[in-house]
Design a protein around this motif. Structure first.
Motif, short mmCIF file in Angstrom:
data_model
loop_
_atom_site.label_atom_id
_atom_site.label_comp_id
_atom_site.label_asym_id
_atom_site.label_seq_id
_atom_site.Cartn_x
_atom_site.Cartn_y
_atom_site.Cartn_z
N ASP A 293 14.85 -3.26 -8.84
CA ASP A 293 15.08 -1.81 -8.76
C ASP A 293 13.82 -1.01 -8.44
O ASP A 293 13.91 0.06 -7.84
N HIS A 294 12.66 -1.50 -8.86
CA HIS A 294 11.44 -0.69 -8.77
C HIS A 294 10.32 -1.41 -8.03
O HIS A 294 10.36 -2.62 -7.84
N MET A 295 9.30 -0.65 -7.65
CA MET A 295 8.10 -1.23 -7.07
C MET A 295 6.90 -0.41 -7.54
O MET A 295 7.03 0.76 -7.90
N LEU A 296 5.75 -1.04 -7.54
CA LEU A 296 4.51 -0.36 -7.87
C LEU A 296 3.86 0.11 -6.57
O LEU A 296 3.79 -0.67 -5.61
N VAL A 297 3.39 1.35 -6.53
CA VAL A 297 2.76 1.89 -5.34
C VAL A 297 1.43 2.53 -5.73
O VAL A 297 1.33 3.23 -6.75
N CYS A 298 0.41 2.29 -4.92
CA CYS A 298 -0.91 2.87 -5.17
C CYS A 298 -1.57 3.14 -3.82
O CYS A 298 -1.62 2.26 -2.96
N ASP A 299 -2.04 4.36 -3.60
CA ASP A 299 -2.63 4.76 -2.33
C ASP A 299 -4.15 4.86 -2.41
O ASP A 299 -4.70 5.30 -3.43
N TYR A 300 -4.79 4.45 -1.33
CA TYR A 300 -6.24 4.61 -1.19
C TYR A 300 -6.49 5.77 -0.24
O TYR A 300 -6.13 5.71 0.94
N LYS A 301 -7.11 6.83 -0.76
CA LYS A 301 -7.41 8.02 0.04
C LYS A 301 -8.74 8.61 -0.42
O LYS A 301 -9.12 8.48 -1.58
N ILE B 150 0.02 5.15 -16.05
CA ILE B 150 0.82 4.79 -14.88
C ILE B 150 2.17 5.50 -14.99
O ILE B 150 2.96 5.23 -15.89
N SER B 151 2.41 6.42 -14.08
CA SER B 151 3.66 7.18 -14.13
C SER B 151 4.83 6.27 -13.73
O SER B 151 4.68 5.36 -12.92
N ILE B 152 5.99 6.53 -14.32
CA ILE B 152 7.18 5.73 -14.08
C ILE B 152 8.34 6.64 -13.71
O ILE B 152 8.69 7.54 -14.46
N GLU B 153 8.90 6.40 -12.55
CA GLU B 153 10.12 7.09 -12.12
C GLU B 153 11.22 6.04 -11.98
O GLU B 153 11.15 5.17 -11.12
N LYS B 154 12.20 6.09 -12.84
CA LYS B 154 13.24 5.07 -12.85
C LYS B 154 14.40 5.43 -11.92
O LYS B 154 14.65 6.60 -11.64
N VAL B 155 15.09 4.38 -11.47
CA VAL B 155 16.26 4.60 -10.61
C VAL B 155 17.36 5.30 -11.39
O VAL B 155 17.48 5.12 -12.61
N LYS B 156 18.16 6.09 -10.70
CA LYS B 156 19.28 6.76 -11.36
C LYS B 156 20.38 5.77 -11.70
O LYS B 156 21.06 5.90 -12.72
#
Length: 354
Positions: free
Chosen positions: A34-42, A8-14
């Motif tokens: 600060d963060h949320m989990l996002v997952c796309d169905y495509k 699970i990749s993590i991009e943290k807030v600056k």
């Protein structure tokens, strides 16, 4: 393919905004972590979840969520104990129920490991957002909605799964006054009342506004056919105590299978409290109020856990509930919250350590 925390990749807030938050004065669901989990169905599958900074969502105007209402959600909480450990309460029940809702709304089900590993990763990234104040918690909102485009009336081909969180203070409902509804219905046989679909709640707002205008806080929903049977209290399951028996309606197409509801029933059994899961009529409740055998009524749900009802109205008459020193509501709420905050033994295996 299983999803693990490492995938699970993590991009943290600056720059975190946590220092701008007054954790001693938190309202419910209005400040966001600060963060949320996002997952796309495509392309017929769920892509790998990722944790990103909390941010607005960009959608095409033809996204089907706007037109055909494919939207479902869950509500759950994370708790801190005295040792600063983080706990969840029956999270797999939320994951399973989200998929029950997904199936009914023709939304692809989210795999258990995507939900659980994604949630744990998010909570570890935003651990500092879990309040430590007495009675406070981190409210967690998993939801799925249609992002696929088109004006044709059919299920979307693309969806988005998000988990966002809001630190919230202790929930105090005060003395709740409710109105038994006889015209409008929350749901119907064969419908989607058992699912946590966004439209269920949208449909409640107008009748509730009418009740508020009459001086009530909330609506007690009755069955759609005859309006003879008590079903739910606002967005919560309802319990009614007559003498020393605690009664709640059976789950059905119309009634949500509440996690707090089922927990209350199990704790009541453990406490040797007599319970009945059966239909209960408005007439029976009125008669009990008149002869003094009606001792308590309360709503049960994630946000408040248990919300006692002080007064209910029916056909222009208000009935006050007695104030009980031996309140079942108080006893049951304490049992649940002591388990949630790791203050007591958990004989049911409900507590889940993050």
């Amino acid at each position: 393919m299983n999803i693990t925390e490492q995938k699970i990749s993590i991009e943290k807030v600056k720059q975190s905004k946590i220092n701008q938050v007054d954790f001693d004065n938190l309202s419910f669901g209005s400040v966001f972590a600060d963060h949320m989990l996002v997952c796309d169905y495509k392309n017929g599958k769920w892509e790998a979840p990722k944790v990103i900074p909390y941010q607005p969502i960009v959608l095409d105007p033809s996204s089907k969520i706007f037109h055909y209402g494919q939207s479902i959600f869950e509500g759950m909480k994370a708790y801190k104990d005295a040792n600063n450990d983080t706990w969840l309460f029956r999270p797999l029940e939320n994951q399973k129920r989200l998929n029950v809702s997904a199936k009914r709304m023709a939304i692809p089900e989210i795999p258990e490991d995507y939900f659980m590993e994604g949630l744990k990763t998010l909570l570890k990234v935003d651990e500092q957002w879990i309040p430590k104040n007495e009675g406070s918690s981190l409210y967690i909102r998993p939801f799925i909605f249609a992002t696929g485009q088109g004006f044709h009336a059919s299920p979307a081909d693309e969806y988005k799964f998000i988990i966002s969180c809001a630190p919230s203070g202790a929930y105090f409902s005060g003395k709740v006054k409710v109105l038994i509804e006889e015209k409008y219905s929350r749901s119907a046989n064969g419908g989607v009342g058992f699912a946590k679909a966004g439209g269920n709640y949208a449909g409640q707002f107008y009748p509730t506004q009418l009740a508020v205008a009459k001086g009530y806080n909330q609506v007690i929903w009755t069955d759609d056919n005859t309006h003879e049977y008590i079903e739910e209290a606002g967005a919560m399951n309802i319990f009614i105590r007559i003498n020393d028996t605690l009664i709640t309606g059976p789950t059905s197409d119309r009634i949500l299978d509440g996690i707090t509801r089922k927990s209350i029933l199990e704790i009541a059994k453990d406490e040797n409290i007599k319970t009945e899961v059966r239909k209960i009529t408005v007439a029976e409740v009125i008669a009990a109020a008149k002869d003094g055998s009606l001792k308590e009524m309360f709503g049960a749900g994630t946000a408040a856990v248990i919300s006692p009802i002080a007064t209910f109205g029916y056909r222009d008459v208000d009935y006050d509930l007695p104030e009980n020193e031996d309140s079942m509501a108080t006893k049951l709420k304490k049992r649940i919250t002591d388990i949630q905050y790791n203050k007591a033994e958990d004989p049911f295996g409900w507590r889940y350590k993050v």
